[in-house]
Structure formats: C-alpha cells, structure tokens
Design a protein around this motif. Structure first.
Motif, PDB file in Angstrom:
ATOM      1  N   LEU A   1       1.605  10.590  -4.365  1.00  0.00           N
ATOM      2  CA  LEU A   1       0.483  10.225  -3.384  1.00  0.00           C
ATOM      3  C   LEU A   1      -0.328  10.814  -5.142  1.00  0.00           C
ATOM      4  CD1 LEU A   1      -1.120   9.448  -0.590  1.00  0.00           C
ATOM      5  CD2 LEU A   1      -0.763  11.629  -0.224  1.00  0.00           C
TER       6      LEU A   1
ATOM      7  N   GLN B   1       4.574   5.084   0.928  1.00  0.00           N
ATOM      8  CA  GLN B   1       3.568   5.144   2.328  1.00  0.00           C
ATOM      9  C   GLN B   1       1.783   4.800   2.262  1.00  0.00           C
ATOM     10  OE1 GLN B   1       5.976   6.712   3.308  1.00  0.00           O
ATOM     11  NE2 GLN B   1       5.562   7.369   4.608  1.00  0.00           N
TER      12      GLN B   1
ATOM     13  N   THR C   1      -0.349   8.080   7.885  1.00  0.00           N
ATOM     14  CA  THR C   1       1.140   7.281   6.964  1.00  0.00           C
ATOM     15  C   THR C   1       1.233   8.083   5.483  1.00  0.00           C
ATOM     16  OG1 THR C   1      -1.351   5.931   5.924  1.00  0.00           O
ATOM     17  CG2 THR C   1       0.610   4.757   6.652  1.00  0.00           C
ATOM     18  N   ARG C   2       0.037   8.529   4.911  1.00  0.00           N
ATOM     19  CA  ARG C   2       0.170   8.834   3.483  1.00  0.00           C
ATOM     20  C   ARG C   2       0.956  10.755   3.551  1.00  0.00           C
ATOM     21  NH1 ARG C   2      -5.927   8.475   0.979  1.00  0.00           N
ATOM     22  NH2 ARG C   2      -6.262   8.866   3.175  1.00  0.00           N
TER      23      ARG C   2
ATOM     24  N   TYR D   1       2.238  12.002  -8.684  1.00  0.00           N
ATOM     25  CA  TYR D   1       0.953  10.863  -8.795  1.00  0.00           C
ATOM     26  C   TYR D   1       1.192   9.975  -9.680  1.00  0.00           C
ATOM     27  CZ  TYR D   1      -3.828  10.087 -10.624  1.00  0.00           C
ATOM     28  OH  TYR D   1      -4.996   9.306 -11.289  1.00  0.00           O
TER      29      TYR D   1
ATOM     30  N   VAL E   1       5.033   2.957   9.688  1.00  0.00           N
ATOM     31  CA  VAL E   1       5.539   4.031   9.197  1.00  0.00           C
ATOM     32  C   VAL E   1       3.990   5.139  10.288  1.00  0.00           C
ATOM     33  CG1 VAL E   1       7.474   4.861   7.986  1.00  0.00           C
ATOM     34  CG2 VAL E   1       5.550   4.259   7.511  1.00  0.00           C
TER      35      VAL E   1
ATOM     36  N   VAL F   1      -2.224   2.436 -11.084  1.00  0.00           N
ATOM     37  CA  VAL F   1      -1.200   1.405 -11.006  1.00  0.00           C
ATOM     38  C   VAL F   1      -2.312  -0.283 -10.969  1.00  0.00           C
ATOM     39  CG1 VAL F   1       1.058   0.451 -10.556  1.00  0.00           C
ATOM     40  CG2 VAL F   1      -0.023   2.620 -10.637  1.00  0.00           C
TER      41      VAL F   1
ATOM     42  N   GLY G   1      -0.482   7.883 -11.050  1.00  0.00           N
ATOM     43  CA  GLY G   1      -1.784   7.222 -12.377  1.00  0.00           C
ATOM     44  C   GLY G   1      -2.054   6.009 -11.654  1.00  0.00           C
TER      45      GLY G   1
ATOM     46  N   PRO H   1      -1.441  -4.203  -4.852  1.00  0.00           N
ATOM     47  CA  PRO H   1      -2.531  -4.130  -3.793  1.00  0.00           C
ATOM     48  C   PRO H   1      -3.446  -3.205  -3.136  1.00  0.00           C
ATOM     49  CG  PRO H   1      -0.827  -5.747  -2.817  1.00  0.00           C
ATOM     50  CD  PRO H   1      -0.477  -4.310  -4.402  1.00  0.00           C
TER      51      PRO H   1
ATOM     52  N   ILE I   1       3.778  -0.293  -5.696  1.00  0.00           N
ATOM     53  CA  ILE I   1       4.506   0.758  -6.458  1.00  0.00           C
ATOM     54  C   ILE I   1       5.984   1.490  -5.801  1.00  0.00           C
ATOM     55  CG2 ILE I   1       4.760   4.140  -7.223  1.00  0.00           C
ATOM     56  CD1 ILE I   1       1.753   3.898  -6.946  1.00  0.00           C
TER      57      ILE I   1
ATOM     58  N   ARG J   1       7.166  -3.297   8.513  1.00  0.00           N
ATOM     59  CA  ARG J   1       6.008  -3.853   9.624  1.00  0.00           C
ATOM     60  C   ARG J   1       6.110  -5.209   9.628  1.00  0.00           C
ATOM     61  NH1 ARG J   1       0.210  -1.945   8.319  1.00  0.00           N
ATOM     62  NH2 ARG J   1      -0.305  -2.212   5.750  1.00  0.00           N
TER      63      ARG J   1
HETATM   64  N1  LIG Z   1      -2.002   2.330  -7.147  1.00  0.00           N
HETATM   65  C1  LIG Z   1      -2.938   3.437  -7.640  1.00  0.00           C
HETATM   66  O1  LIG Z   1      -3.000   3.322  -8.357  1.00  0.00           O
HETATM   67  C2  LIG Z   1      -2.586   4.816  -6.590  1.00  0.00           C
HETATM   68  C3  LIG Z   1      -3.189   6.048  -7.796  1.00  0.00           C
HETATM   69  C4  LIG Z   1      -2.662   7.411  -7.000  1.00  0.00           C
HETATM   70  C5  LIG Z   1      -2.562   7.135  -5.332  1.00  0.00           C
HETATM   71  N2  LIG Z   1      -1.409   6.130  -4.655  1.00  0.00           N
HETATM   72  C6  LIG Z   1      -0.792   6.179  -3.799  1.00  0.00           C
HETATM   73  O2  LIG Z   1       0.860   6.264  -3.988  1.00  0.00           O
HETATM   74  C7  LIG Z   1       0.738   5.178  -2.934  1.00  0.00           C
HETATM   75  C8  LIG Z   1       1.403   4.126  -3.280  1.00  0.00           C
HETATM   76  O3  LIG Z   1       0.271   2.968  -3.544  1.00  0.00           O
HETATM   77  P1  LIG Z   1       0.547   1.455  -4.099  1.00  0.00           P
HETATM   78  O4  LIG Z   1      -0.348   1.545  -4.673  1.00  0.00           O
HETATM   79  O5  LIG Z   1       2.172   1.285  -3.462  1.00  0.00           O
HETATM   80  O6  LIG Z   1      -0.176   0.894  -2.438  1.00  0.00           O
HETATM   81  P2  LIG Z   1       0.580  -0.408  -1.701  1.00  0.00           P
HETATM   82  O7  LIG Z   1       0.710  -1.822  -2.645  1.00  0.00           O
HETATM   83  O8  LIG Z   1      -0.739  -0.810  -1.387  1.00  0.00           O
HETATM   84  O9  LIG Z   1       1.394  -0.401  -0.966  1.00  0.00           O
HETATM   85  C9  LIG Z   1       1.618   0.944   0.267  1.00  0.00           C
HETATM   86  C10 LIG Z   1       2.515   0.614   0.824  1.00  0.00           C
HETATM   87  O10 LIG Z   1       2.398   1.358   2.822  1.00  0.00           O
HETATM   88  C11 LIG Z   1       2.552   0.205   3.454  1.00  0.00           C
HETATM   89  N3  LIG Z   1       1.512   0.749   4.584  1.00  0.00           N
HETATM   90  C12 LIG Z   1       0.045   0.596   3.888  1.00  0.00           C
HETATM   91  N4  LIG Z   1      -1.102   0.971   4.740  1.00  0.00           N
HETATM   92  C13 LIG Z   1       0.309   0.844   6.213  1.00  0.00           C
HETATM   93  C14 LIG Z   1      -0.158   1.026   7.717  1.00  0.00           C
HETATM   94  N5  LIG Z   1      -1.535   1.210   8.357  1.00  0.00           N
HETATM   95  N6  LIG Z   1       0.822   1.563   8.163  1.00  0.00           N
HETATM   96  C15 LIG Z   1       2.179   0.973   7.574  1.00  0.00           C
HETATM   97  N7  LIG Z   1       2.172   1.043   6.277  1.00  0.00           N
HETATM   98  C16 LIG Z   1       1.575   0.506   5.450  1.00  0.00           C
HETATM   99  C17 LIG Z   1       2.646  -0.531   3.174  1.00  0.00           C
HETATM  100  O11 LIG Z   1       2.881  -2.291   3.694  1.00  0.00           O
HETATM  101  P3  LIG Z   1       2.574  -3.681   4.239  1.00  0.00           P
HETATM  102  O12 LIG Z   1       3.182  -4.198   2.366  1.00  0.00           O
HETATM  103  O13 LIG Z   1       3.035  -3.982   5.294  1.00  0.00           O
HETATM  104  O14 LIG Z   1       0.956  -3.649   3.876  1.00  0.00           O
HETATM  105  C18 LIG Z   1       3.065  -0.643   1.976  1.00  0.00           C
HETATM  106  O15 LIG Z   1       4.434  -0.611   1.851  1.00  0.00           O
HETATM  107  C19 LIG Z   1      -0.409   5.592  -1.502  1.00  0.00           C
HETATM  108  O16 LIG Z   1      -0.474   6.750  -0.318  1.00  0.00           O
HETATM  109  C20 LIG Z   1      -1.674   5.686  -2.903  1.00  0.00           C
HETATM  110  O17 LIG Z   1      -2.682   5.841  -2.066  1.00  0.00           O
HETATM  111  C21 LIG Z   1      -1.855   4.968  -5.101  1.00  0.00           C
END
Ligand SMILES: NC(=O)c1ccc[n+]([C@@H]2O[C@H](COP(=O)([O-])OP(=O)(O)OC[C@H]3O[C@@H](n4cnc5c(N)ncnc54)[C@H](OP(=O)(O)O)[C@@H]3O)[C@@H](O)[C@H]2O)c1
Length: 327
Positions: free
Chosen positions: A158, A109, A130-131, A212, A82, A216, A214, A219, A32, A54
């Motif tokens: 989040l 993150q 992170t969260r 929030y 982070v 998406v 939804g 990865p 996202i 990172r």
């Molecule tokens: N996707 C969904 O459907 C969804 C729904 C509800 C809430 N969310 C929340 O929205 C946020 C973004 O989600 P996303 O789908 O965009 O996730 P994502 O594609 O996995 O991206 C997560 C980001 O956080 C970083 N990250 C993950 N683990 C980490 C760690 N241990 N230490 C440091 N950085 C870390 C990743 O860095 P790297 O690139 O280096 O891995 C990346 O920049 C998350 O908090 C997730 O819980 C997502």
C-alpha cells in the motif's frame, strides 16, 4: 537501494527452496499482485497457490496462465469479495480448512475513489475496507497458520512509510464531511502500519512488511472517478506519470523479493541473503516499511507520537469493534 538485477537474482534462488511453498494472494487478479503471483509461480519449484477473486471470469484465465507458467503449481481460486469483512473471514476459513501452515500472505487489494464514500452492505467504505480492514482481518485469522511455517511472512502493499494525519475521532471516516480520497488514503496507510505492528508484537516469529510500490502502471487509476477531478487525473496526470511508472512485471520482481528475501525476515528467511544485500531495519514497532527501491524507511516522526499517545491502542479497539459488529 537494491538494484533490479540483485532482486531478480535473489528471486531465482527460490528454486532451491525444498518442499511446497504455500501462499495466499489477495488482490492478485490485477496489477502489482498479479505481477508478483506470476513471478512466484515462475520461480518456486512447487508452489501451492491460493488466490482470491471476486470476478469468476477473471479468475479462470489467471489460474490457467499460472499452470502454464509452472505445471507443478497447485492453484486454487477462492471466490470471495474482500471489500466485505464476512467474505474476508471466509477466505481465511477456506485456507484454514485445507492447510496446517501458511508461508506467505500477500495482500494488495484496494482502490482509490474520488467519488466519496462507497458504502458496502456492511456499512464500511469499500476503499478503506479493501485497503485496511480486510487485510487486518485476514492476517489476524491466519496468523496461527503462519506461525506454523518455518519462515512466515505477511506483505501488505500500500504505502508503507507514507503514514500521516488521521482523524482520531472518526477512524472509519463515516461522519458527514470527513471522507475524502486523501483522508481515506492516510487512514488506510497509517492504520495498516500501526496494526501490523500490533500483530507483530503478538507473533514475533512472523515477518511483517508494509510496502510502498512507487508508481506502477496498473489498471488502478483507469476508472478513478467520473467527476471533474477524476477526468483531470485520467487525462493529464496519469498519462504523464505512466511515462515514468514501472511495469507490472518489474513490480512483480520487487514484490517477490520483498516476500521472500532474508533481508526482511525475523529469521533466516526463505531465500538467504545474497552478496551485497544486508538485513533491513525494522520500525520501532517491529515491522518492515519497505519502499519501491527495497530500502526500509521508518517515518518515526509520525508513528512515534501516535504510539506514545496510545493511538495504536485506540485503532485496535476500534478495529475489533468493527469486526465484532459485522454479523
Ligand atoms: N499502482 C500504483 O502505482 C500504486 C501506488 C501506490 C500504492 N498502490 C496500492 O497498491 C495496491 C495494489 O495496486 P494495483 O496498482 O495493483 O491495483 P489494481 O491493479 O487495481 O489491483 C487491485 C486489486 O484489488 C482488487 N479490488 C479493487 N477494488 C476492489 C473492491 N471494491 N472489492 C474487492 N476487491 C477489489 C482488484 O480486484 P479486481 O481484479 O476484481 O478488480 C485487484 O485484485 C492498491 O491498494 C493501491 O492503492 C498502488
């Protein structure tokens, strides 16, 4: 509901904003955040972008892509992890060393873990740090800079509006048996909302959003767990949910709208209201909880009693202690 066309049209008006827009993205090396970062580079005339990475091999190609999208974009990579509070502090310090104001702090993150606690070298669970902790620490340190902007905004992506029960006696979930994926998610979400409200009360000029997104297709769920629960998720629920998920590109438009529209501002906002869009309502604690449709939610049934019983103050004391104890 704000439809996609309206969001896209509002985003395109970012090109009318004069002068550089200075933004820090954390969590935008994937998913996202990356979608929003690309859209920001595409729509802003003169963006000055900082983004945290990172993994250096991931960061370089993203910076190259952003410069291709917008040759006027100034783009700086901050190489930090982070999941660590110390590194999160360095992120803020690096921006403060170079800028006297900041317009946008966009944080997404984080990850979910079905494998139990994964302690960092600082003793916090990485999925919660992170969260939650890193986001509050970076925002807290950068608020004086944000306060210097004409229309400052903090966005935390989040689960705004999905707050729920937390263990008030073990906020870090570090006592044996207390950690689970669901508990960590409720703690991260609920503490995010209540502490963004806390920061909003100290900085009323700054607009705070807990959003929030939804479902998406990112990865995020690729490597949830190696265990049985994870396999069940990976091979059954996730592929089905992906059929209905929105794309990273659509989430990018949604996120940029949340980051720039006057709909969620305490002042006139970076992009003024366009036809058919009204100001969204804030929570009683003074922030915007925004859902995947761009609507504001309140979740007052959960948040109200927490505030009345002083749980927000308890979380603040706990959070400050955590920060102080990390040397
Ligand atoms: N996707 C969904 O459907 C969804 C729904 C509800 C809430 N969310 C929340 O929205 C946020 C973004 O989600 P996303 O789908 O965009 O996730 P994502 O594609 O996995 O991206 C997560 C980001 O956080 C970083 N990250 C993950 N683990 C980490 C760690 N241990 N230490 C440091 N950085 C870390 C990743 O860095 P790297 O690139 O280096 O891995 C990346 O920049 C998350 O908090 C997730 O819980 C997502």
């Amino acid at each position: 509901m704000v439809d996609f066309q309206t969001m896209a049209s509002s985003n395109s008006r970012l090109s009318s904003v004069k002068g550089p827009i200075i933004a820090l993205f954390v969590g935008a090396t994937s998913g996202i955040g990356l979608g929003v970062l690309r859209e920001f580079a595409r729509q802003a005339v003169n963006p000055h972008i900082y983004f945290v990475a990172r993994n250096p091999t991931k960061a370089g190609p993203i910076a190259d892509e952003l410069r291709l999208i917008n040759p006027h974009a100034k783009c700086e990579i901050i190489h930090r992890d982070v999941s660590l509070i110390k590194d999160s502090e360095k992120v803020a310090e690096e921006v403060m060393a170079q800028e006297s104001s900041l317009d946008l702090l966009f944080m997404s993150q984080g990850f979910v873990s079905l494998d139990g606690r994964q302690d960092t070298s600082e003793g916090l669970d990485a999925s919660i740090s992170t969260r939650y902790y890193s986001r509050i620490r970076i925002a807290q340190l950068l608020l004086p800079l944000l306060n210097n902007s004409q229309s400052p905004r903090v966005v935390s992506v989040l689960a705004g509006g999905k707050e729920g029960p937390i263990d008030e006696h073990d906020l870090a979930l570090d006592k044996p048996g207390n950690f689970s994926m669901s508990a960590a998610s409720y703690h991260s979400c609920t503490m995010n909302t209540l502490m963004l409200e806390r920061l909003a009360s100290e900085y009323p000029r700054v607009s705070f959003i807990h959003a929030y997104p939804g479902f998406v297709d990112t990865p995020l769920f690729d490597g949830v767990s190696s265990g049985i629960q994870g396999k069940l998720l990976s091979y059954t629920l996730v592929p089905v949910a992906r059929l209905f998920a929105r794309s990273i590109s659509d989430a990018g438009s949604w996120g940029l709208f949340a980051a720039t529209s006057a709909r969620y501002s305490v002042d006139d906002g970076m992009v003024p209201l366009t036809r058919g869009i009204e100001k969204a309502e804030k929570t009683k604690g003074g922030i915007f909880l925004v859902n995947e449709k761009g609507e504001s939610t309140d979740n007052e049934n959960v948040l109200g009693p927490f505030r009345q019983r002083g749980v927000d103050e308890k979380i603040w004391v706990h959070t400050k202690e955590v920060f102080a104890n990390i040397m």
